[in-house]
Motif scaffolding. Structure first.
Motif, PDB file in Angstrom:
ATOM      1  N   UNK A   1     -24.729   9.369  38.714  1.00  0.00           N
ATOM      2  CA  UNK A   1     -23.572   8.566  38.319  1.00  0.00           C
ATOM      3  C   UNK A   1     -23.977   7.528  37.271  1.00  0.00           C
ATOM      4  N   UNK A   2     -23.006   7.034  36.535  1.00  0.00           N
ATOM      5  CA  UNK A   2     -23.252   5.986  35.540  1.00  0.00           C
ATOM      6  C   UNK A   2     -22.898   4.634  36.164  1.00  0.00           C
ATOM      7  N   UNK A   3     -23.886   3.817  36.488  1.00  0.00           N
ATOM      8  CA  UNK A   3     -23.620   2.534  37.142  1.00  0.00           C
ATOM      9  C   UNK A   3     -23.641   1.376  36.153  1.00  0.00           C
ATOM     10  N   UNK A   4     -23.304   0.202  36.658  1.00  0.00           N
ATOM     11  CA  UNK A   4     -23.633  -1.073  36.048  1.00  0.00           C
ATOM     12  C   UNK A   4     -24.758  -1.689  36.882  1.00  0.00           C
ATOM     13  N   UNK A   5     -25.495  -2.656  36.338  1.00  0.00           N
ATOM     14  CA  UNK A   5     -26.593  -3.252  37.113  1.00  0.00           C
ATOM     15  C   UNK A   5     -26.169  -3.800  38.471  1.00  0.00           C
TER      16      UNK A   5
ATOM     17  N   UNK B   1     -31.918   5.241  32.999  1.00  0.00           N
ATOM     18  CA  UNK B   1     -30.667   5.202  33.773  1.00  0.00           C
ATOM     19  C   UNK B   1     -29.496   5.477  32.829  1.00  0.00           C
ATOM     20  N   UNK B   2     -28.607   6.416  33.184  1.00  0.00           N
ATOM     21  CA  UNK B   2     -27.439   6.695  32.339  1.00  0.00           C
ATOM     22  C   UNK B   2     -26.345   5.644  32.578  1.00  0.00           C
ATOM     23  N   UNK B   3     -26.415   4.531  31.897  1.00  0.00           N
ATOM     24  CA  UNK B   3     -25.531   3.402  32.153  1.00  0.00           C
ATOM     25  C   UNK B   3     -24.080   3.693  31.786  1.00  0.00           C
ATOM     26  N   UNK B   4     -23.181   3.065  32.513  1.00  0.00           N
ATOM     27  CA  UNK B   4     -21.763   3.113  32.171  1.00  0.00           C
ATOM     28  C   UNK B   4     -21.564   2.500  30.792  1.00  0.00           C
ATOM     29  N   UNK B   5     -20.704   3.103  29.988  1.00  0.00           N
ATOM     30  CA  UNK B   5     -20.414   2.604  28.645  1.00  0.00           C
ATOM     31  C   UNK B   5     -18.996   2.043  28.574  1.00  0.00           C
ATOM     32  N   UNK B   6     -18.748   1.125  27.655  1.00  0.00           N
ATOM     33  CA  UNK B   6     -17.377   0.620  27.462  1.00  0.00           C
ATOM     34  C   UNK B   6     -16.555   1.585  26.621  1.00  0.00           C
ATOM     35  N   UNK B   7     -15.243   1.351  26.598  1.00  0.00           N
ATOM     36  CA  UNK B   7     -14.310   2.224  25.875  1.00  0.00           C
ATOM     37  C   UNK B   7     -13.576   1.396  24.817  1.00  0.00           C
TER      38      UNK B   7
ATOM     39  N   UNK C   1     -26.249  -7.042  32.139  1.00  0.00           N
ATOM     40  CA  UNK C   1     -26.695  -6.732  30.787  1.00  0.00           C
ATOM     41  C   UNK C   1     -27.315  -5.351  30.655  1.00  0.00           C
ATOM     42  N   UNK C   2     -26.577  -4.262  30.894  1.00  0.00           N
ATOM     43  CA  UNK C   2     -27.181  -2.948  30.700  1.00  0.00           C
ATOM     44  C   UNK C   2     -27.608  -2.767  29.231  1.00  0.00           C
ATOM     45  N   UNK C   3     -28.790  -2.163  28.987  1.00  0.00           N
ATOM     46  CA  UNK C   3     -29.641  -1.383  29.885  1.00  0.00           C
ATOM     47  C   UNK C   3     -30.673  -2.183  30.685  1.00  0.00           C
ATOM     48  N   UNK C   4     -30.603  -3.503  30.666  1.00  0.00           N
ATOM     49  CA  UNK C   4     -31.469  -4.296  31.543  1.00  0.00           C
ATOM     50  C   UNK C   4     -30.860  -4.279  32.944  1.00  0.00           C
ATOM     51  N   UNK C   5     -31.601  -3.882  33.977  1.00  0.00           N
ATOM     52  CA  UNK C   5     -31.029  -3.772  35.322  1.00  0.00           C
ATOM     53  C   UNK C   5     -30.847  -5.111  36.028  1.00  0.00           C
ATOM     54  N   UNK C   6     -31.007  -6.194  35.300  1.00  0.00           N
ATOM     55  CA  UNK C   6     -30.919  -7.546  35.841  1.00  0.00           C
ATOM     56  C   UNK C   6     -29.477  -8.029  35.804  1.00  0.00           C
TER      57      UNK C   6
END
Length: 312
Positions: free
Chosen positions: A70-74, A94-100, A215-220
């Protein structure tokens, strides 16, 4: 057969399914190609053109999702940090969720694209996700969805019930006002002024007590106006003052393209920030730093600081 009439809503649907704007564009293009090749076999007596296209798009999405995480947020991966000096190490695996980008669809479609809702939907199994979107968002009947997925009405109703239960904690997307709402514009304008002035106390005054910064791609990520402010103090201390912000919208929410000052030369694109504003306060800020996200919004990589001013 004018398939292009449906491209915008198909793009929004595939984005909700996949969590990636670029992948959604590819799947919609594949859907149009498949439909064109099969146009001679389309029977309007069995289904409307819209229903037929969604069946093709759904199958394409399900194929694309096979074996994928799945595409998550941190904030969906672990507890918040309380260390404003923590290393900002990106996790590119990590395949991060993207904005639209909102300019790709009609206004009435945007409320169902809220980042929090899309992120929560990503947790659902792929077929359950499809049932939820087809029934709740696109308002197809249970019989139509059963035909699209090759299953029974009872199975569709059961999947819908499970999906609704899984999303009970997301809240009402209608609580999040549109970017053009005068109250939202006022909050965003004050946020822009405080950010460009490196005014951390001014930023904190605009935040809800439990505001989230991630702050994706930072998992913090951080929770609470205090830690949000402490992190922003670090940003201005290390990157300097004199930032410039460009206002736009994403996922039916106000967004800001942040350009960082450079020792010499023009300001350089640094991040895309998607804000959630509820009750006159910023409750959430998702800060995207992936260059692929910038491409989707057609943002210039640099701006001359002396010529640029945010839109009013």
């Amino acid at each position: 057969m004018d398939f292009e009439l449906h491209r915008g809503e198909l793009l929004a649907y595939c984005y909700r399914m996949l969590g990636s704007f670029h992948e959604a564009e590819d799947v919609v293009q594949e859907t149009m190609l498949r439909a064109w090749r099969a146009r001679d076999r389309y029977d309007p007596a069995r289904a409307s053109q819209r229903t037929w296209l969604y069946r093709i798009a759904t199958n394409a999405c399900l194929t694309a999702l096979e074996g994928r995480a799945r595409r998550p947020l941190p904030s969906g991966l672990g507890a918040p940090s309380d260390d404003p000096e923590a290393p900002l190490t990106p996790s590119m695996d990590i395949p991060w969720l993207q904005p639209f980008p909102d300019d790709r669809i009609e206004v009435e479609t945007r409320i169902d694209l809220r980042l929090a809702l899309v992120a929560a939907t990503q947790v659902l199994p792929a077929r359950q996700r499809a049932v939820l979107l087809l029934r709740e968002v696109l308002e197809f009947s249970a019989a139509e969805v059963a035909a699209q997925l090759g299953t029974t009405v009872a199975a569709v109703n059961s999947a819908l019930q499970r999906a609704r239960a899984a999303l009970t904690e997301v809240g009402d997307a209608g609580e999040v006002a549109e970017p053009d709402d005068p109250r939202v514009r006022a909050v965003v304008q004050e946020y822009v002024r405080a950010f460009e002035a490196a005014d951390v106390p001014g930023l904190v005054r605009l935040l809800a007590d439990q505001a989230v910064l991630e702050m994706p791609p930072v998992p913090l990520w951080y929770r609470g106006s205090r830690d949000y402010g402490r992190f922003m103090d670090r940003v201005f201390r290390t990157r300097g003052a004199g930032w410039r912000l460009r206002r736009l919208s994403a996922n039916g929410q106000p967004a800001l393209a942040a350009y960082a000052p450079q020792p010499a030369g023009p300001h350089r694109l640094h991040t895309l920030q998607v804000l959630t504003v509820v009750g006159g306060r910023v409750t959430h800020n998702v800060v995207f730093a992936d260059p692929r996200v910038f491409d989707a919004f057609d943002l210039p990589p640099t701006i001359p600081a002396e010529e640029f001013r945010p839109a009013r």
